[in-house]
Motif scaffolding. Structure first.
Motif, mmCIF file in Angstrom:
data_model
loop_
_atom_site.group_PDB
_atom_site.id
_atom_site.type_symbol
_atom_site.label_atom_id
_atom_site.label_comp_id
_atom_site.label_asym_id
_atom_site.label_seq_id
_atom_site.Cartn_x
_atom_site.Cartn_y
_atom_site.Cartn_z
ATOM 1 N N GLN A 12 0.839 -1.295 -0.041
ATOM 2 C CA GLN A 12 0.030 0.117 0.091
ATOM 3 C C GLN A 12 0.736 1.224 0.049
ATOM 4 O O GLN A 12 0.297 2.199 0.657
ATOM 5 C CB GLN A 12 -1.012 -0.058 0.969
ATOM 6 C CG GLN A 12 -1.809 -0.928 1.003
ATOM 7 C CD GLN A 12 -3.223 -0.968 1.891
ATOM 8 O OE1 GLN A 12 -3.675 0.388 2.198
ATOM 9 N NE2 GLN A 12 -3.634 -2.129 2.343
ATOM 10 N N GLU A 13 2.141 1.350 -0.959
ATOM 11 C CA GLU A 13 2.879 2.439 -1.052
ATOM 12 C C GLU A 13 2.233 3.074 -2.370
ATOM 13 O O GLU A 13 2.708 2.772 -3.350
ATOM 14 C CB GLU A 13 4.126 2.051 -1.026
ATOM 15 C CG GLU A 13 5.169 3.349 -1.241
ATOM 16 C CD GLU A 13 5.031 4.533 -0.316
ATOM 17 O OE1 GLU A 13 4.285 5.496 -0.609
ATOM 18 O OE2 GLU A 13 5.234 4.175 0.675
ATOM 19 N N PHE A 14 1.641 4.128 -2.282
ATOM 20 C CA PHE A 14 0.877 4.827 -3.405
ATOM 21 C C PHE A 14 1.735 6.108 -3.731
ATOM 22 O O PHE A 14 1.421 6.822 -4.621
ATOM 23 C CB PHE A 14 -0.445 5.317 -3.018
ATOM 24 C CG PHE A 14 -1.141 4.056 -2.628
ATOM 25 C CD1 PHE A 14 -1.466 2.889 -3.508
ATOM 26 C CD2 PHE A 14 -1.788 3.827 -1.467
ATOM 27 C CE1 PHE A 14 -2.540 1.827 -3.280
ATOM 28 C CE2 PHE A 14 -2.621 2.760 -0.805
ATOM 29 C CZ PHE A 14 -2.912 1.731 -2.104
ATOM 30 N N PRO A 301 3.629 7.839 5.666
ATOM 31 C CA PRO A 301 3.263 9.040 4.737
ATOM 32 C C PRO A 301 2.799 8.355 3.504
ATOM 33 O O PRO A 301 1.749 9.127 2.850
ATOM 34 C CB PRO A 301 4.397 9.758 4.418
ATOM 35 C CG PRO A 301 5.305 9.524 5.529
ATOM 36 C CD PRO A 301 5.205 8.139 5.961
ATOM 37 N N GLY A 302 2.688 6.832 3.114
ATOM 38 C CA GLY A 302 1.956 6.315 2.074
ATOM 39 C C GLY A 302 0.680 6.396 2.277
ATOM 40 O O GLY A 302 -0.094 6.088 1.387
ATOM 41 N N ALA A 303 -0.070 6.529 3.580
ATOM 42 C CA ALA A 303 -1.339 6.571 3.644
ATOM 43 C C ALA A 303 -2.103 7.870 3.169
ATOM 44 O O ALA A 303 -3.181 8.008 2.765
ATOM 45 C CB ALA A 303 -1.640 6.829 5.132
ATOM 46 N N VAL A 304 -1.158 9.055 2.992
ATOM 47 C CA VAL A 304 -1.653 10.272 2.241
ATOM 48 C C VAL A 304 -0.815 10.540 0.892
ATOM 49 O O VAL A 304 -0.306 11.583 0.893
ATOM 50 C CB VAL A 304 -1.788 11.227 3.411
ATOM 51 C CG1 VAL A 304 -2.729 11.003 4.307
ATOM 52 C CG2 VAL A 304 -0.415 11.365 4.018
ATOM 53 N N PRO A 305 -0.847 9.681 -0.094
ATOM 54 C CA PRO A 305 0.038 9.843 -1.192
ATOM 55 C C PRO A 305 -0.130 11.167 -2.053
ATOM 56 O O PRO A 305 0.914 11.730 -2.373
ATOM 57 C CB PRO A 305 -0.218 8.649 -1.847
ATOM 58 C CG PRO A 305 -1.693 8.314 -1.749
ATOM 59 C CD PRO A 305 -1.839 8.411 -0.161
#
Length: 360
Positions: A12-14, A301-305
């Motif tokens: 889930q790294e966007f 921070p990947g949660a808010v790409p």
């Protein structure tokens, strides 16, 4: 220079290494940019947007890694190791001191590996770590508050409390960028906040920022034991540039915390400062040990790409442009960027990484 931008494959790294605006700037300076299909979709950037700015869309990661410079967000994973090669310049977050397997793979590859997190100014600032530290610090408290709810397995504590009921207690280990931003959010929620740091000068700076809204304590074993044992939420925010984080909270101390309390260790990508912590993922962010919920996502921070990608590229782009223009000579031209060199030609160059792995 030919520049590749792969699609991130960490759970889930966007985020993505370059925005379309950054690509347009590079193409305008006569560089070629190859973006893997779908690399920017998670951050809100379509393949068509990259094409419009002059990028070439390629299907596979192998085609990306064929280029001279690869710009990405997170460290290569094992499936990407075989794509690394001599002559490649890799520019990304690496956090090698906590990852022997990756360090050995980069040494074998003979690639030149420049880490965002060790690009450092003469004054000791970390300009490429700062934007993600701000985001991670703020999200640490948001996620901590979420997992404190009973439905998520927590104690059922509202950090801000209500009239007649005391607020939750938040203990932040480390008063750097992550700790400061975590405190901002915790104070904003109305929690009782304590920050521990080893640097008295930094504690003085934090007093200027927060005044009496935050209790500022020197970080020593006695204060750590007293505060952590009584905390509802502990945020690990310790940083040694390029090095492994020290263990501040022992397994014995974790066992003294109240059942249902939460620990968020932002330092987990550098090994973590909580003895019972191990890396988790956005898919499975927490686990329970000794009755305490542990959150150890290394790419918070990947949660808010959408926000994080733009913030990251705003910071990294001047250095990316310099590497694209001057190649490895950019490391000599700019000592700030030069400090980002971790591995080159099969040798470790960063002292903190060398200290972590003296036999390599």
């Amino acid at each position: 220079m030919k520049i590749g931008v792969p699609k991130e494959i960490k759970d889930q790294e966007f985020r993505v290494g370059l925005t379309p605006a950054a690509v347009a700037s590079l193409v305008g300076r006569s560089h070629q940019v190859f973006v893997q299909m779908g690399a920017g979709v998670g951050s809100g950037f379509s393949d068509h947007e990259y094409i419009e700015t002059g990028a070439t869309i390629v299907e596979t990661a192998a085609e990306v890694y064929e280029q001279e410079l690869v710009v990405k967000v997170k460290e290569p994973l094992p499936t990407e190791y075989e794509l690394l090669h001599p002559g490649l310049i890799l520019f990304t977050y690496l956090h090698l001191a906590a990852d022997r397997q990756l360090t050995e793979a980069l040494i074998r590859s003979q690639a030149t590996c420049i880490a965002y997190e060790t690009v450092q100014t003469d004054a000791g600032h970390l300009p490429l770590l700062t934007p993600m530290s701000i985001i991670a610090g703020r999200l640490a408290v948001q996620f901590g508050a979420h997992f404190l709810t009973k439905q998520q397995g927590g104690r059922g504590v509202l950090l801000g409390g209500v009239p007649g009921v005391r607020p939750g207690r938040v203990v932040i280990l480390g008063g750097g960028m992550v700790g400061t931003e975590a405190a901002r959010i915790a104070v904003g929620l109305g929690a009782r906040v304590q920050i521990l740091d080893i640097n008295l000068e930094r504690l003085g700076e934090l007093e200027t920022i927060f005044g009496s809204r935050v209790e500022l304590l020197i970080s020593n074993p006695a204060n750590i034991i007293e505060t952590v044992a009584d905390a509802d939420l502990v945020v690990g925010a310790v940083l040694i540039p390029g090095g492994r984080a020290p263990i501040l909270v022992t397994e014995k101390l974790v066992a003294q915390m109240r059942s249902g309390s939460v620990i968020v260790d932002v330092a987990v990508d550098q090994g973590g400062c909580i003895e019972t912590m191990h890396p988790t993922s956005h898919s499975q962010p927490v686990y329970e040990k000794a009755g305490i919920l542990h959150y150890g996502v290394p790419n918070i921070p990947g949660a808010v790409p959408w926000t994080a990608t733009q913030a990251l590229v705003n910071a990294t782009f001047p250095y990316t442009s310099a590497i694209a223009t001057y190649g490895l000579d950019a490391l000599d031209k700019d000592p700030v960027l030069g400090r980002g060199l971790n591995i080159k030609g099969g040798k470790i160059y960063h002292p903190a990484v060398a200290k972590a792995f003296p036999a390599l």
